[in-house]
Design an enzyme around this catalytic site. Structure first.
Site, mmCIF file in Angstrom:
data_model
loop_
_atom_site.group_PDB
_atom_site.id
_atom_site.type_symbol
_atom_site.label_atom_id
_atom_site.label_comp_id
_atom_site.label_asym_id
_atom_site.label_seq_id
_atom_site.Cartn_x
_atom_site.Cartn_y
_atom_site.Cartn_z
ATOM 1 N N HIS A 1 -2.816 -6.879 -3.821
ATOM 2 C CA HIS A 1 -2.146 -6.268 -2.673
ATOM 3 C C HIS A 1 -2.585 -6.939 -1.379
ATOM 4 O O HIS A 1 -3.536 -7.713 -1.355
ATOM 5 C CB HIS A 1 -2.432 -4.760 -2.603
ATOM 6 N N LYS B 1 -4.472 -2.884 2.637
ATOM 7 C CA LYS B 1 -4.467 -1.742 1.717
ATOM 8 C C LYS B 1 -5.856 -1.129 1.657
ATOM 9 O O LYS B 1 -6.855 -1.834 1.487
ATOM 10 C CB LYS B 1 -4.011 -2.174 0.324
#
Length: 252
Positions: free
Chosen positions: A143, A147
């Site tokens: 990600h 995040k």
């Protein structure tokens, strides 16, 4: 016309959902919730608290923060409003509260609204039943660098789904730094990568003797999550009280 209240409307996913719904004729957002209500000029009223909202919605989409969950559950139960929860980072206590609320209203809870990712989960469950005896299972998720939670909620969704299929016989190992012992059979390895603007990638590896099977899902934009969220919101509107998942939607 399905009327939606969206919690977390000024976040990345909230804004993507808002733009998607603007293009549709059978669904509309009547109100939004945000900790920074004046941050973005939305086409609907935005409140800091769900209890400030006087408009009645057919369903609530929650893509906000776990801290917002208690008020959303209370409001949804009091107003008998179906609830789609697409928030990650929830605690065990939060999950129990969701289960309690689902006895009084329909609730669809998922850490990932992507139809593709949920289809991956459906596939890896079947693969695990066939391959578990002779294959090691590892999950790698990637990600963007903003995040907050790691591993991702979707990685846990995948691991939990596999483990349930295998009678909860597996234990989770997060990375292998400092581990000086060889891998044992009943592990599922879960590894998180954070960097750049990666929208989301989940790779499930079944590694056996002289052969490897990989099942991977890559998200190229937030739009796939918005599409799934809108589909799930429509799905939950007319359902009986209970706790639903994206698998219930896919199985249709």
């Amino acid at each position: 016309m399905v009327k939606i209240i969206i919690s977390g409307c000024n976040g990345m996913l909230g804004q993507t959902i808002s733009k998607l719904i603007e293009e549709k004729r059978d669904i509309e957002i009547i109100a939004g919730l945000s900790r920074n209500p004046k941050k973005i000029n939305n086409s609907y009223s935005v409140y800091t608290s769900i209890f400030e909202c006087k408009d009645a919605g057919d369903v609530i989409i929650d893509c906000s923060n776990p801290k917002c969950l208690p008020d959303l559950l209370k409001y949804a139960v009091e107003r008998n409003t179906p609830l789609l929860i697409a928030t990650t980072g929830l605690s065990r206590e939060d999950i129990e509260d969701i289960k309690i609320a689902s006895k009084k209203i329909p609730v669809l809870y998922t850490a990932n609204t992507s139809l593709g990712l949920n289809l991956l989960i459906n596939l890896v469950k079947k693969a695990a039943l066939v391959l578990e005896e002779n294959f090691d299972i590892e999950i790698i998720e990637k990600h963007h660098n903003k995040k907050m939670d790691a591993p991702s909620g979707s990685a846990y969704m995948i691991a939990d789904a596999i483990n349930q299929e295998l009678d909860s016989s597996k234990k989770y190992v997060f990375g292998r730094s400092g581990n000086e012992e060889k891998r044992i059979k009943n592990e599922i390895g879960i590894h998180a990568i954070r960097g750049g603007t990666i929208c989301g990638e989940h790779n499930v590896i079944f590694a056996g003797l002289d052969e490897i099977i990989e099942i991977k899902h890559t998200a190229l934009s937030k739009k796939i999550f918005a599409l799934g969220a809108v589909k799930a919101a429509k799905y939950i509107v007319d359902k009986d009280n209970g706790l639903y998942t994206m698998e219930d939607l896919i199985n249709l």
